[in-house]
Design a protein around this motif. Structure first.
Motif, PDB file in Angstrom:
ATOM      1  N   VAL A  22       5.397  -8.071 -10.500  1.00 50.32           N
ATOM      2  CA  VAL A  22       4.838  -7.518 -11.603  1.00 50.32           C
ATOM      3  C   VAL A  22       3.572  -6.841 -11.363  1.00 50.32           C
ATOM      4  N   ALA A  23       2.988  -6.988 -10.401  1.00 51.56           N
ATOM      5  CA  ALA A  23       1.457  -6.178 -10.163  1.00 51.56           C
ATOM      6  C   ALA A  23       1.116  -6.314  -8.875  1.00 51.56           C
ATOM      7  N   GLY A  24       0.292  -5.656  -8.355  1.00 55.29           N
ATOM      8  CA  GLY A  24      -0.395  -5.755  -7.043  1.00 55.29           C
ATOM      9  C   GLY A  24      -1.620  -4.741  -6.636  1.00 55.29           C
ATOM     10  N   ILE A  25      -1.941  -4.885  -5.819  1.00 58.87           N
ATOM     11  CA  ILE A  25      -3.154  -4.266  -5.009  1.00 58.87           C
ATOM     12  C   ILE A  25      -3.200  -3.815  -3.513  1.00 58.87           C
ATOM     13  N   VAL A  26      -3.276  -2.673  -3.088  1.00 62.22           N
ATOM     14  CA  VAL A  26      -3.169  -2.156  -1.882  1.00 62.22           C
ATOM     15  C   VAL A  26      -4.649  -1.897  -1.586  1.00 62.22           C
ATOM     16  N   SER A  27      -4.729  -1.549  -0.277  1.00 66.06           N
ATOM     17  CA  SER A  27      -6.266  -1.161   0.576  1.00 66.06           C
ATOM     18  C   SER A  27      -6.569   0.069  -0.092  1.00 66.06           C
ATOM     19  N   PRO A  28      -7.819   0.529  -0.653  1.00 67.42           N
ATOM     20  CA  PRO A  28      -8.079   1.741  -1.172  1.00 67.42           C
ATOM     21  C   PRO A  28      -7.955   2.716   0.327  1.00 67.42           C
ATOM     22  N   THR A  29      -8.178   2.196   1.349  1.00 64.53           N
ATOM     23  CA  THR A  29      -8.505   3.048   2.470  1.00 64.53           C
ATOM     24  C   THR A  29      -7.044   3.604   3.152  1.00 64.53           C
ATOM     25  N   TRP A  30      -6.124   2.550   2.892  1.00 64.02           N
ATOM     26  CA  TRP A  30      -4.733   2.966   3.278  1.00 64.02           C
ATOM     27  C   TRP A  30      -4.250   3.719   2.132  1.00 64.02           C
ATOM     28  N   ALA A  31      -4.388   3.647   1.196  1.00 63.61           N
ATOM     29  CA  ALA A  31      -3.801   4.650  -0.052  1.00 63.61           C
ATOM     30  C   ALA A  31      -4.601   6.221  -0.107  1.00 63.61           C
ATOM     31  N   ASN A  32      -5.570   6.131   0.348  1.00 63.28           N
ATOM     32  CA  ASN A  32      -6.320   7.382   0.363  1.00 63.28           C
ATOM     33  C   ASN A  32      -6.137   8.087   1.781  1.00 63.28           C
ATOM     34  N   GLU A  33      -5.851   7.472   2.834  1.00 57.53           N
ATOM     35  CA  GLU A  33      -5.819   8.243   4.143  1.00 57.53           C
ATOM     36  C   GLU A  33      -4.538   8.359   5.077  1.00 57.53           C
ATOM     37  N   ALA A  34      -3.685   7.050   4.718  1.00 55.62           N
ATOM     38  CA  ALA A  34      -2.738   6.768   5.746  1.00 55.62           C
ATOM     39  C   ALA A  34      -1.744   7.890   5.651  1.00 55.62           C
ATOM     40  N   ASP A  35      -1.307   7.962   6.948  1.00 54.75           N
ATOM     41  CA  ASP A  35       0.204   8.797   7.404  1.00 54.75           C
ATOM     42  C   ASP A  35       1.037   7.545   7.837  1.00 54.75           C
ATOM     43  N   PRO A  36       1.903   7.053   7.014  1.00 56.30           N
ATOM     44  CA  PRO A  36       2.534   5.798   7.361  1.00 56.30           C
ATOM     45  C   PRO A  36       3.497   5.883   8.569  1.00 56.30           C
ATOM     46  N   GLU A  37       3.797   6.964   9.117  1.00 59.08           N
ATOM     47  CA  GLU A  37       4.511   7.334  10.311  1.00 59.08           C
ATOM     48  C   GLU A  37       3.681   7.042  11.573  1.00 59.08           C
ATOM     49  N   TYR A  38       2.424   6.877  11.530  1.00 56.78           N
ATOM     50  CA  TYR A  38       1.482   6.834  12.568  1.00 56.78           C
ATOM     51  C   TYR A  38       0.460   5.636  12.375  1.00 56.78           C
ATOM     52  N   GLY A  39      -0.130   5.283  13.625  1.00 58.25           N
ATOM     53  CA  GLY A  39      -0.987   4.357  13.593  1.00 58.25           C
ATOM     54  C   GLY A  39      -2.510   5.103  13.530  1.00 58.25           C
ATOM     55  N   GLY A  40      -3.287   4.988  12.607  1.00 57.38           N
ATOM     56  CA  GLY A  40      -4.643   5.349  12.562  1.00 57.38           C
ATOM     57  C   GLY A  40      -5.597   4.663  12.095  1.00 57.38           C
ATOM     58  N   ALA A  41      -6.767   5.020  11.951  1.00 51.68           N
ATOM     59  CA  ALA A  41      -7.868   4.155  11.401  1.00 51.68           C
ATOM     60  C   ALA A  41      -7.788   3.489  10.174  1.00 51.68           C
ATOM     61  N   TRP A  42      -6.998   4.075   9.458  1.00 55.08           N
ATOM     62  CA  TRP A  42      -6.546   3.279   8.022  1.00 55.08           C
ATOM     63  C   TRP A  42      -5.852   2.153   8.225  1.00 55.08           C
ATOM     64  N   SER A  43      -5.127   1.812   9.593  1.00 52.97           N
ATOM     65  CA  SER A  43      -4.650   0.837   9.546  1.00 52.97           C
ATOM     66  C   SER A  43      -5.655  -0.561   9.814  1.00 52.97           C
ATOM     67  N   GLN A  44      -6.705  -0.305  10.031  1.00 56.62           N
ATOM     68  CA  GLN A  44      -7.776  -1.201  10.133  1.00 56.62           C
ATOM     69  C   GLN A  44      -7.874  -1.896   8.913  1.00 56.62           C
ATOM     70  N   TYR A  45      -7.366  -1.344   7.786  1.00 56.99           N
ATOM     71  CA  TYR A  45      -7.745  -1.993   6.375  1.00 56.99           C
ATOM     72  C   TYR A  45      -6.002  -2.061   5.950  1.00 56.99           C
ATOM     73  N   ASP A  46      -5.071  -2.269   6.587  1.00 53.33           N
ATOM     74  CA  ASP A  46      -3.736  -2.541   6.243  1.00 53.33           C
ATOM     75  C   ASP A  46      -3.296  -3.810   5.714  1.00 53.33           C
ATOM     76  N   PHE A  47      -3.681  -3.933   4.652  1.00 54.08           N
ATOM     77  CA  PHE A  47      -3.557  -5.438   3.950  1.00 54.08           C
ATOM     78  C   PHE A  47      -3.115  -5.116   2.540  1.00 54.08           C
ATOM     79  N   GLY A  48      -2.267  -5.839   1.722  1.00 50.34           N
ATOM     80  CA  GLY A  48      -1.987  -5.753   0.218  1.00 50.34           C
ATOM     81  C   GLY A  48      -1.458  -7.079  -0.365  1.00 50.34           C
ATOM     82  N   ILE A  49      -1.601  -7.238  -1.579  1.00 49.43           N
ATOM     83  CA  ILE A  49      -1.125  -8.360  -2.157  1.00 49.43           C
ATOM     84  C   ILE A  49      -0.417  -8.051  -3.622  1.00 49.43           C
ATOM     85  N   ILE A  50       0.724  -8.987  -3.665  1.00 48.57           N
ATOM     86  CA  ILE A  50       1.441  -8.455  -5.013  1.00 48.57           C
ATOM     87  C   ILE A  50       1.318 -10.050  -5.760  1.00 48.57           C
TER      88      ILE A  50
END
Length: 397
Positions: free
Chosen positions: A239-267
């Motif tokens: 019904v709601a959730g929050i993701v890592s701002p770093t992930w949402a603003n940087e990530a290319d989900p097909e690749y592993g990059g520096a954004w992965s160091q903040y790859d957490f989320g909560i629903i």
């Protein structure tokens, strides 16, 4: 060894329920204490970030020091840019699961020894370590299935279903303790890539958690059964959730990059029977999160998830009982990820990593990326940013 993005979004396969998931990248903050940064409220900028609200301007990510000092209002502003909409009740059924197909796996990336240009939102707060923040890779540990029927303490683990566009996928998740509602948590910890498409994208839809999936083994070994038989507690829609701002603003989900160091989320999820009885009360427990855990005190880690890539089929809750995690760094200006030996595959993403603190089980990370040879997995180090994200979604009505 190059990390491969397990954002291979393991879609639910075409066997009895070959639910596959993906492991995206994430790196975790180190244990250093940064001081002196001013709190910076999110600002809008038309050229960065990802939107979740139609017509909303993307958010500009502050430096990591500033991000660690975000207040509730800052998180709320960001969340409004990346809205997780309530899941449609009854969206998931066995037919939909059986028809789902896995997407292609993410491509491996190189492992830089210095901060990649253009990826870090802030400057390093300390001199990068001479070794780049990397240790030798650990020895591979084979995943083993949790015996059926699951013991009660394993019921905090479950499968996470989501839709990205017209394609269905799966991840894993863990019921975690809610600091604002002790004993009555409706919070599930997972990876950002299981909730959000990354830079230029938006939040996934129909995000649903099935705790203790297949706990009795009714779908094991190719057996046929009604989906309801494999979901002892039903399907808890987000019904709601929050993701890592770093992930949402940087990530290319097909690749592993520096954004992965903040790859957490909560629903935050809702009881499928419409009552106010919490997820924690229904499954019989939750797992506290250990933020800023001293690395020398994380002496052993056990990871849990539902891997679906070969040789696994996504039906079993598997675990890797590893020793002390080592460091894996993509950008030395960010905390090194926790890394363990494990032969998990797509579907493990978002699954909880458990350690022991004061004799009790706690969560210290979630599965994010892994080696393209499936011998190791890495998860984010959970620092102040992750703690404030949990505090935000805990308080959100």
């Amino acid at each position: 060894m190059s990390p491969i993005s397990r954002t291979t979004r393991a879609a639910l396969g075409a066997s009895v329920v070959a639910l596959t998931m993906v492991v995206a990248t994430a790196c975790g903050p180190d244990n250093s204490d940064t001081t002196g940064a001013q709190t910076a409220a999110p600002t809008t900028a038309a050229t960065t970030g990802a939107t979740g609200t139609p017509g909303a301007a993307p958010i500009k990510l502050p430096s990591l020091d500033e991000l660690k000092k975000w207040k509730y209002e800052d998180w709320e502003t960001f969340a409004q840019q990346n809205v997780i909409t309530p899941a449609v009740k009854g969206y998931w059924d066995l037919q939909k699961i059986l028809k789902a197909k896995p997407s292609k796996p993410g491509q491996p990336t190189t492992q830089p020894s210095a901060p990649p240009t253009g990826t870090a939102p802030g400057q390093p707060t300390s001199q990068p370590p001479a070794d780049g923040g990397n240790d030798p890779l650990p020895k591979m540990v084979e995943e083993k299935p949790v015996p059926h029927p699951f013991a009660k303490n394993f019921h905090v683990n479950g499968k996470l279903f989501f839709q990205d566009g017209k394609q269905e996928y799966v991840c894993s998740g863990t019921v975690v303790s809610d600091p604002a509602n002790p004993g009555k948590s409706n919070l599930v910890w997972t990876a950002s890539h299981c909730l959000h498409a990354g830079k230029g994208g938006k939040s996934h839809t129909n995000i649903t958690f099935a705790p203790a999936f297949n706990s009795t083994g009714v779908l094991s070994g190719g057996k046929q059964a009604a989906l309801a038989q494999a979901e002892p507690y039903g399907e808890w829609g987000a019904v709601a959730g929050i993701v890592s701002p770093t992930w949402a603003n940087e990530a290319d989900p097909e690749y592993g990059g520096a954004w992965s160091q903040y790859d957490f989320g909560i629903i935050k999820v809702a009881n499928p029977d419409g009552s106010n009885k919490s997820l924690e009360e229904v499954v019989g427990g939750s797992v506290p999160v250990w933020f800023n855990a001293p690395r020398d005190q994380i002496t052993a880690v056990s990871s849990y998830g539902y891997p679906a890539g070969k040789p696994f089929d996504g039906m079993e809750l598997e675990h890797c009982d590893s020793g002390k995690p080592v460091r894996h760094t993509i950008d030395p200006s960010r905390p090194a990820m926790l890394t363990i030996g494990c032969n998990g595959t797509g579907g493990d993403s978002g699954g909880g990593w458990f350690a022991t603190k004061d004799g009790k089980q706690v969560l210290v990370s979630d599965t994010s990326i892994g080696g393209n040879d499936n011998t190791w997995e890495a998860g984010p180090y959970l620092d102040d940013v992750a703690q404030h994200a949990l505090e935000y979604i805990s308080k959100k009505k």
